[in-house]
Design a protein around this motif. Structure first.
Motif, mmCIF file in Angstrom:
data_model
loop_
_atom_site.group_PDB
_atom_site.id
_atom_site.type_symbol
_atom_site.label_atom_id
_atom_site.label_comp_id
_atom_site.label_asym_id
_atom_site.label_seq_id
_atom_site.Cartn_x
_atom_site.Cartn_y
_atom_site.Cartn_z
ATOM 1 N N VAL A 1 44.385 -3.607 13.059
ATOM 2 C CA VAL A 1 45.287 -3.038 12.063
ATOM 3 C C VAL A 1 45.475 -1.565 12.401
ATOM 4 C CG1 VAL A 1 45.612 -2.482 9.636
ATOM 5 C CG2 VAL A 1 44.544 -4.659 10.274
ATOM 6 N N GLN A 2 46.702 -1.123 12.366
ATOM 7 C CA GLN A 2 47.006 0.286 12.613
ATOM 8 C C GLN A 2 47.451 0.934 11.305
ATOM 9 O OE1 GLN A 2 48.683 -2.196 14.706
ATOM 10 N NE2 GLN A 2 46.764 -2.141 15.832
ATOM 11 N N LEU A 3 46.967 2.153 11.091
ATOM 12 C CA LEU A 3 47.271 2.880 9.863
ATOM 13 C C LEU A 3 47.754 4.289 10.209
ATOM 14 C CD1 LEU A 3 44.029 1.877 7.938
ATOM 15 C CD2 LEU A 3 46.305 0.937 7.566
ATOM 16 N N VAL A 4 48.795 4.725 9.526
ATOM 17 C CA VAL A 4 49.314 6.075 9.731
ATOM 18 C C VAL A 4 49.517 6.731 8.373
ATOM 19 C CG1 VAL A 4 51.160 7.476 10.682
ATOM 20 C CG2 VAL A 4 50.457 5.392 11.873
ATOM 21 N N GLU A 5 48.797 7.832 8.148
ATOM 22 C CA GLU A 5 48.922 8.572 6.886
ATOM 23 C C GLU A 5 49.966 9.677 7.031
ATOM 24 O OE1 GLU A 5 44.309 7.981 7.319
ATOM 25 O OE2 GLU A 5 45.977 8.586 8.600
ATOM 26 N N SER A 6 50.540 10.054 5.907
ATOM 27 C CA SER A 6 51.449 11.187 5.865
ATOM 28 C C SER A 6 51.435 11.760 4.454
ATOM 29 C CB SER A 6 52.865 10.779 6.263
ATOM 30 O OG SER A 6 53.355 9.783 5.385
ATOM 31 N N GLY A 7 51.995 12.958 4.318
ATOM 32 C CA GLY A 7 52.136 13.553 2.997
ATOM 33 C C GLY A 7 51.166 14.667 2.686
ATOM 34 N N GLY A 8 50.231 14.936 3.595
ATOM 35 C CA GLY A 8 49.306 16.036 3.353
ATOM 36 C C GLY A 8 50.004 17.380 3.491
ATOM 37 N N GLY A 9 49.293 18.426 3.134
ATOM 38 C CA GLY A 9 49.862 19.760 3.251
ATOM 39 C C GLY A 9 49.115 20.749 2.405
ATOM 40 N N LEU A 10 49.771 21.887 2.182
ATOM 41 C CA LEU A 10 49.194 22.968 1.393
ATOM 42 C C LEU A 10 49.792 22.943 -0.006
ATOM 43 C CD1 LEU A 10 47.540 25.623 1.198
ATOM 44 C CD2 LEU A 10 49.581 26.813 2.060
ATOM 45 N N VAL A 11 48.934 23.015 -1.007
ATOM 46 C CA VAL A 11 49.392 22.997 -2.388
ATOM 47 C C VAL A 11 48.510 23.952 -3.194
ATOM 48 C CG1 VAL A 11 47.910 21.041 -3.021
ATOM 49 C CG2 VAL A 11 50.005 21.488 -4.329
ATOM 50 N N GLN A 12 49.078 24.539 -4.220
ATOM 51 C CA GLN A 12 48.303 25.432 -5.071
ATOM 52 C C GLN A 12 47.455 24.623 -6.047
ATOM 53 O OE1 GLN A 12 51.074 28.192 -6.938
ATOM 54 N NE2 GLN A 12 50.766 29.669 -5.289
ATOM 55 N N ALA A 13 46.381 25.221 -6.494
ATOM 56 C CA ALA A 13 45.532 24.574 -7.486
ATOM 57 C C ALA A 13 46.374 24.174 -8.706
ATOM 58 C CB ALA A 13 44.415 25.513 -7.907
ATOM 59 N N GLY A 14 46.129 22.963 -9.185
ATOM 60 C CA GLY A 14 46.902 22.426 -10.294
ATOM 61 C C GLY A 14 48.138 21.673 -9.872
ATOM 62 N N ARG B 1 38.152 10.731 1.472
ATOM 63 C CA ARG B 1 38.343 12.091 1.978
ATOM 64 C C ARG B 1 37.024 12.598 2.533
ATOM 65 N NH1 ARG B 1 39.354 14.835 -3.935
ATOM 66 N NH2 ARG B 1 37.187 14.754 -4.684
ATOM 67 N N GLN B 2 37.138 13.558 3.430
ATOM 68 C CA GLN B 2 35.951 14.167 4.010
ATOM 69 C C GLN B 2 36.203 15.648 4.208
ATOM 70 O OE1 GLN B 2 34.500 12.323 7.624
ATOM 71 N NE2 GLN B 2 32.437 13.084 7.223
ATOM 72 N N ALA B 3 35.370 16.450 3.575
ATOM 73 C CA ALA B 3 35.422 17.900 3.738
ATOM 74 C C ALA B 3 34.420 18.305 4.812
ATOM 75 C CB ALA B 3 35.091 18.581 2.416
ATOM 76 N N PRO B 4 34.618 19.450 5.438
ATOM 77 C CA PRO B 4 33.692 19.896 6.488
ATOM 78 C C PRO B 4 32.256 19.946 5.982
ATOM 79 C CG PRO B 4 35.653 21.261 6.474
ATOM 80 C CD PRO B 4 35.747 20.374 5.270
ATOM 81 N N GLY B 5 31.356 19.341 6.755
ATOM 82 C CA GLY B 5 29.949 19.359 6.405
ATOM 83 C C GLY B 5 29.544 18.399 5.310
ATOM 84 N N LYS B 6 30.491 17.571 4.846
ATOM 85 C CA LYS B 6 30.185 16.630 3.772
ATOM 86 C C LYS B 6 30.424 15.202 4.233
ATOM 87 C CE LYS B 6 31.040 19.721 -0.116
ATOM 88 N NZ LYS B 6 31.719 19.870 -1.442
ATOM 89 N N GLU B 7 29.835 14.257 3.509
ATOM 90 C CA GLU B 7 30.035 12.852 3.824
ATOM 91 C C GLU B 7 31.418 12.384 3.354
ATOM 92 O OE1 GLU B 7 25.386 11.303 3.609
ATOM 93 O OE2 GLU B 7 26.882 10.505 2.227
ATOM 94 N N ARG B 8 31.859 11.297 3.969
ATOM 95 C CA ARG B 8 33.119 10.719 3.550
ATOM 96 C C ARG B 8 32.970 10.174 2.122
ATOM 97 N NH1 ARG B 8 36.620 7.750 8.029
ATOM 98 N NH2 ARG B 8 36.112 9.787 8.905
ATOM 99 N N GLU B 9 33.960 10.472 1.287
ATOM 100 C CA GLU B 9 33.890 10.168 -0.149
ATOM 101 C C GLU B 9 34.973 9.178 -0.534
ATOM 102 O OE1 GLU B 9 34.386 12.679 -4.364
ATOM 103 O OE2 GLU B 9 34.936 13.567 -2.460
ATOM 104 N N VAL C 1 40.149 16.361 4.678
ATOM 105 C CA VAL C 1 40.995 15.413 5.397
ATOM 106 C C VAL C 1 40.953 14.104 4.616
ATOM 107 C CG1 VAL C 1 41.378 14.146 7.536
ATOM 108 C CG2 VAL C 1 40.540 16.512 7.613
ATOM 109 N N TYR C 2 42.129 13.581 4.334
ATOM 110 C CA TYR C 2 42.252 12.365 3.544
ATOM 111 C C TYR C 2 42.610 11.200 4.469
ATOM 112 C CZ TYR C 2 41.911 14.934 -0.819
ATOM 113 O OH TYR C 2 41.459 15.699 -1.876
ATOM 114 N N TYR C 3 41.884 10.093 4.290
ATOM 115 C CA TYR C 3 42.046 8.921 5.145
ATOM 116 C C TYR C 3 42.416 7.694 4.319
ATOM 117 C CZ TYR C 3 39.233 11.649 8.490
ATOM 118 O OH TYR C 3 38.750 12.617 9.328
ATOM 119 N N CYS C 4 43.274 6.860 4.872
ATOM 120 C CA CYS C 4 43.432 5.534 4.303
ATOM 121 C C CYS C 4 42.704 4.544 5.200
ATOM 122 C CB CYS C 4 44.887 5.141 4.101
ATOM 123 S SG CYS C 4 45.799 4.782 5.604
ATOM 124 N N ALA C 5 42.335 3.426 4.632
ATOM 125 C CA ALA C 5 41.534 2.447 5.350
ATOM 126 C C ALA C 5 41.835 1.055 4.823
ATOM 127 C CB ALA C 5 40.050 2.765 5.190
#
Length: 125
Positions: free
Chosen positions: A2-15, A38-46, A93-97
């Motif tokens: 199965v191949q997956l391609v995410e899109s729609g990420g970017g920079l957004v202000q809080a809220g 999602r996975q932030a630097p130094g953290k486990e995938r959530e 980084v946000y992942y779909c699976a």
């Protein structure tokens, strides 16, 4: 496969809000559910959210319940994650699976066999 391609990420202000998309192709007939993580630097995938392949069942992490919404378009093999009221600590980084039919948990990363390349979401304060 199965191949997956995410899109729609970017920079957004809080809220602010973002809508992530994930396109699935290949042997999707063997899928049981699709999920977002999602996975932030130094953290486990959530785990964030999951939806059964039929779309009948949805699951959310407590941390995003009421703010995020998962949906899918069966005709296009797409899954979406609408994210509202984003916080700076949700920068990651946000992942779909895709979860195959074997394996019991739809919320555990270990149950998912196929992953996209990820899309960066940055929430500024």
């Amino acid at each position: 496969q199965v191949q997956l391609v995410e899109s729609g990420g970017g920079l957004v202000q809080a809220g602010g809000s973002l809508r992530l998309s994930c396109a699935a192709s290949g042997r999707t007939f063997s899928a049981d559910a699709m999920g977002w993580f999602r996975q932030a630097p130094g953290k486990e995938r959530e785990f964030l959210a999951a939806i059964s392949w039929s779309g009948d069942n949805r699951y959310y992490a407590d941390s995003v319940k009421g703010r995020f919404a998962i949906s899918r378009d069966n005709t296009k093999n797409m899954v979406y994650l609408q994210m509202n009221s984003l916080k700076p600590e949700e920068t990651a980084v946000y992942y779909c699976a895709v979860k195959p039919r074997y394996g019991s948990s739809r919320v555990a990363a270990e149950s998912y066999a196929y992953w996209g390349q990820g899309t960066q979401v940055t929430v500024s304060s």
